[in-house]
Scaffold this motif. Structure first.
Motif, PDB file in Angstrom:
ATOM      1  N   SER A  14      -8.863  -6.718  -9.775  1.00 20.27           N
ATOM      2  CA  SER A  14     -10.122  -7.110 -10.416  1.00 20.27           C
ATOM      3  C   SER A  14     -10.838  -5.883 -10.991  1.00 20.27           C
ATOM      4  CB  SER A  14     -11.024  -7.873  -9.444  1.00 20.27           C
ATOM      5  OG  SER A  14     -11.602  -7.006  -8.500  1.00 20.27           O
ATOM      6  N   PHE A  15     -10.754  -4.747 -10.315  1.00 22.88           N
ATOM      7  CA  PHE A  15     -11.357  -3.521 -10.845  1.00 22.88           C
ATOM      8  C   PHE A  15     -10.555  -3.012 -12.043  1.00 22.88           C
ATOM      9  CE2 PHE A  15     -13.125  -3.438  -6.541  1.00 22.88           C
ATOM     10  CZ  PHE A  15     -14.447  -3.115  -6.807  1.00 22.88           C
ATOM     11  N   MET A  16      -9.232  -3.006 -11.895  1.00 25.18           N
ATOM     12  CA  MET A  16      -8.375  -2.486 -12.955  1.00 25.18           C
ATOM     13  C   MET A  16      -8.493  -3.324 -14.228  1.00 25.18           C
ATOM     14  SD  MET A  16      -5.201  -1.565 -10.440  1.00 25.18           S
ATOM     15  CE  MET A  16      -4.037  -1.059 -11.680  1.00 25.18           C
ATOM     16  N   ASP A  17      -8.610  -4.632 -14.071  1.00 20.65           N
ATOM     17  CA  ASP A  17      -8.738  -5.518 -15.233  1.00 20.65           C
ATOM     18  C   ASP A  17     -10.015  -5.241 -16.024  1.00 20.65           C
ATOM     19  OD1 ASP A  17      -6.322  -6.693 -14.656  1.00 20.65           O
ATOM     20  OD2 ASP A  17      -7.193  -8.532 -13.802  1.00 20.65           O
ATOM     21  N   LYS A  18     -11.015  -4.668 -15.351  1.00 22.33           N
ATOM     22  CA  LYS A  18     -12.273  -4.322 -16.026  1.00 22.33           C
ATOM     23  C   LYS A  18     -12.261  -2.882 -16.530  1.00 22.33           C
ATOM     24  CE  LYS A  18     -14.690  -7.167 -12.697  1.00 22.33           C
ATOM     25  NZ  LYS A  18     -15.421  -7.033 -11.433  1.00 22.33           N
ATOM     26  N   GLY A  19     -11.111  -2.210 -16.344  1.00 23.84           N
ATOM     27  CA  GLY A  19     -11.014  -0.820 -16.776  1.00 23.84           C
ATOM     28  C   GLY A  19     -11.704   0.150 -15.834  1.00 23.84           C
ATOM     29  N   GLN A  20     -11.949  -0.289 -14.602  1.00 23.33           N
ATOM     30  CA  GLN A  20     -12.634   0.551 -13.619  1.00 23.33           C
ATOM     31  C   GLN A  20     -11.635   1.169 -12.648  1.00 23.33           C
ATOM     32  OE1 GLN A  20     -15.261  -2.313 -11.830  1.00 23.33           O
ATOM     33  NE2 GLN A  20     -16.758  -2.189 -13.489  1.00 23.33           N
ATOM     34  N   LEU A  21     -12.030   2.291 -12.061  1.00 23.37           N
ATOM     35  CA  LEU A  21     -11.204   2.898 -11.026  1.00 23.37           C
ATOM     36  C   LEU A  21     -11.267   2.038  -9.764  1.00 23.37           C
ATOM     37  CD1 LEU A  21     -12.143   6.675 -11.326  1.00 23.37           C
ATOM     38  CD2 LEU A  21     -10.036   5.565 -12.067  1.00 23.37           C
ATOM     39  N   VAL A  22     -10.160   1.989  -9.051  1.00 22.03           N
ATOM     40  CA  VAL A  22     -10.125   1.266  -7.782  1.00 22.03           C
ATOM     41  C   VAL A  22     -10.917   2.098  -6.765  1.00 22.03           C
ATOM     42  CG1 VAL A  22      -8.618   0.376  -5.965  1.00 22.03           C
ATOM     43  CG2 VAL A  22      -7.883   0.275  -8.361  1.00 22.03           C
ATOM     44  N   PRO A  23     -11.892   1.487  -6.091  1.00 20.01           N
ATOM     45  CA  PRO A  23     -12.715   2.241  -5.127  1.00 20.01           C
ATOM     46  C   PRO A  23     -11.874   2.848  -3.999  1.00 20.01           C
ATOM     47  CG  PRO A  23     -13.676   0.081  -5.561  1.00 20.01           C
ATOM     48  CD  PRO A  23     -12.318   0.089  -6.200  1.00 20.01           C
ATOM     49  N   ASP A  24     -12.347   3.991  -3.502  1.00 26.05           N
ATOM     50  CA  ASP A  24     -11.644   4.694  -2.430  1.00 26.05           C
ATOM     51  C   ASP A  24     -11.382   3.793  -1.231  1.00 26.05           C
ATOM     52  OD1 ASP A  24     -11.790   6.913  -4.047  1.00 26.05           O
ATOM     53  OD2 ASP A  24     -13.238   7.983  -2.802  1.00 26.05           O
ATOM     54  N   ALA A  25     -12.352   2.940  -0.882  1.00 28.22           N
ATOM     55  CA  ALA A  25     -12.196   2.082   0.301  1.00 28.22           C
ATOM     56  C   ALA A  25     -10.996   1.150   0.149  1.00 28.22           C
ATOM     57  CB  ALA A  25     -13.461   1.269   0.543  1.00 28.22           C
ATOM     58  N   VAL A  26     -10.743   0.669  -1.058  1.00 28.68           N
ATOM     59  CA  VAL A  26      -9.603  -0.222  -1.295  1.00 28.68           C
ATOM     60  C   VAL A  26      -8.303   0.569  -1.171  1.00 28.68           C
ATOM     61  CG1 VAL A  26      -8.470  -1.736  -2.985  1.00 28.68           C
ATOM     62  CG2 VAL A  26     -10.971  -1.778  -2.743  1.00 28.68           C
ATOM     63  N   VAL A  27      -8.281   1.778  -1.753  1.00 27.46           N
ATOM     64  CA  VAL A  27      -7.071   2.605  -1.680  1.00 27.46           C
ATOM     65  C   VAL A  27      -6.788   2.990  -0.227  1.00 27.46           C
ATOM     66  CG1 VAL A  27      -5.962   4.729  -2.454  1.00 27.46           C
ATOM     67  CG2 VAL A  27      -7.379   3.420  -4.046  1.00 27.46           C
ATOM     68  N   ILE A  28      -7.821   3.371   0.515  1.00 26.36           N
ATOM     69  CA  ILE A  28      -7.643   3.712   1.936  1.00 26.36           C
ATOM     70  C   ILE A  28      -7.118   2.497   2.703  1.00 26.36           C
ATOM     71  CG2 ILE A  28      -8.952   4.204   4.059  1.00 26.36           C
ATOM     72  CD1 ILE A  28      -8.296   6.727   2.611  1.00 26.36           C
ATOM     73  N   GLY A  29      -7.603   1.313   2.365  1.00 26.24           N
ATOM     74  CA  GLY A  29      -7.098   0.091   2.999  1.00 26.24           C
ATOM     75  C   GLY A  29      -5.616  -0.099   2.747  1.00 26.24           C
ATOM     76  N   MET A  30      -5.169   0.199   1.542  1.00 26.06           N
ATOM     77  CA  MET A  30      -3.741   0.087   1.222  1.00 26.06           C
ATOM     78  C   MET A  30      -2.924   1.126   1.983  1.00 26.06           C
ATOM     79  SD  MET A  30      -3.772  -0.651  -2.835  1.00 26.06           S
ATOM     80  CE  MET A  30      -4.618  -2.087  -3.496  1.00 26.06           C
ATOM     81  N   ILE A  31      -3.456   2.329   2.093  1.00 24.74           N
ATOM     82  CA  ILE A  31      -2.759   3.368   2.857  1.00 24.74           C
ATOM     83  C   ILE A  31      -2.683   2.960   4.321  1.00 24.74           C
ATOM     84  CG2 ILE A  31      -2.940   5.755   3.684  1.00 24.74           C
ATOM     85  CD1 ILE A  31      -4.042   6.441   0.852  1.00 24.74           C
ATOM     86  N   ASN A  32      -3.759   2.405   4.857  1.00 21.93           N
ATOM     87  CA  ASN A  32      -3.757   1.916   6.229  1.00 21.93           C
ATOM     88  C   ASN A  32      -2.675   0.855   6.425  1.00 21.93           C
ATOM     89  OD1 ASN A  32      -4.768   1.657   8.936  1.00 21.93           O
ATOM     90  ND2 ASN A  32      -5.753  -0.243   8.279  1.00 21.93           N
ATOM     91  N   SER A  33      -2.571  -0.058   5.474  1.00 19.08           N
ATOM     92  CA  SER A  33      -1.537  -1.106   5.563  1.00 19.08           C
ATOM     93  C   SER A  33      -0.140  -0.492   5.580  1.00 19.08           C
ATOM     94  CB  SER A  33      -1.650  -2.077   4.383  1.00 19.08           C
ATOM     95  OG  SER A  33      -2.852  -2.797   4.454  1.00 19.08           O
ATOM     96  N   ALA A  34       0.073   0.521   4.738  1.00 18.23           N
ATOM     97  CA  ALA A  34       1.386   1.181   4.683  1.00 18.23           C
ATOM     98  C   ALA A  34       1.688   1.913   5.990  1.00 18.23           C
ATOM     99  CB  ALA A  34       1.440   2.150   3.504  1.00 18.23           C
ATOM    100  N   LEU A  35       0.685   2.562   6.552  1.00 19.01           N
ATOM    101  CA  LEU A  35       0.879   3.250   7.838  1.00 19.01           C
ATOM    102  C   LEU A  35       1.227   2.249   8.936  1.00 19.01           C
ATOM    103  CD1 LEU A  35      -2.122   5.776   7.757  1.00 19.01           C
ATOM    104  CD2 LEU A  35       0.280   6.284   7.292  1.00 19.01           C
TER     105      LEU A  35
END
Length: 191
Positions: free
Chosen positions: A52-73
């Motif tokens: 939803s952020f990317m579709d608006k041309g916005q950067l993905v917030p750090d909290a979302v990226v950290i959540g993805m890293i947490n899922s990968a860990l």
């Protein structure tokens, strides 16, 4: 768990060296770009939020990226360690990553920072642009602007980790194997 950040400006050889380090040390490659694409393809909650952020041309917030890293860990509890690629790009992201890893009784073991002078970087990126067809890799002015952006926003991450004695600067000029051996010496001295 041995967690490594391979750090350096565009064109410093991170991609080439990452592959070799992953093979030698059995680390899992944690690329935020790959994580984003995977989460979006799997239509996970985090993936849909990122999209939803990317579709608006916005950067993905750090909290979302950290959540993805947490899922990968969490999806790889038996991993020997991770090689972080493309993250952290800011001091705030580094602090968030440190907090996440600390919550799992882990941390960054070493930050290997590849040092390459600007003219060599421009030359390497232009050569890469000729073979890849990437337009942003062919114009020296665009390349220099990307390097300034890196120096202003991403280079301070090395300062963050230097403050806790985790950064080792490695000469990123020479043959691929010479650079790889230099990186391996630093890793082996910390394991």
């Amino acid at each position: 768990m041995f967690n490594l950040i391979l750090f350096g400006p565009p064109g410093s050889g991170k991609g080439t060296q990452s592959e070799k380090l992953i093979d030698k040390y059995g680390l899992l490659h944690l690329s935020t770009g790959d994580l984003l694409r995977k989460e979006i393809a799997n239509q996970t909650k985090l993936g849909l939020e990122a999209k939803s952020f990317m579709d608006k041309g916005q950067l993905v917030p750090d909290a979302v990226v950290i959540g993805m890293i947490n899922s990968a860990l969490e999806a790889n509890p038996a991993a020997k360690g991770f090689l972080f690629d493309g993250f952290p790009r800011t001091v705030a992201q580094a602090e968030a990553l440190d907090n996440l890893l600390a919550s799992k009784n882990s941390g960054i073991s070493i930050v290997l920072a590849l040092e390459v002078d600007q003219e060599e970087l421009v030359k390497r990126i232009q050569i890469r642009g000729q073979s890849s067809g990437r337009s942003d890799d062919s114009d020296p002015n665009v390349i220099r602007a990307r390097l300034v952006e890196y120096e202003n926003k991403t280079a301070p991450v090395a300062g963050h980790y230097a403050g806790v004695g985790k950064v080792v600067y490695v000469k990123g000029v020479g043959t691929i194997d010479e650079i790889f051996q230099s990186l391996c010496r630093q890793i082996d001295s910390r394991k």
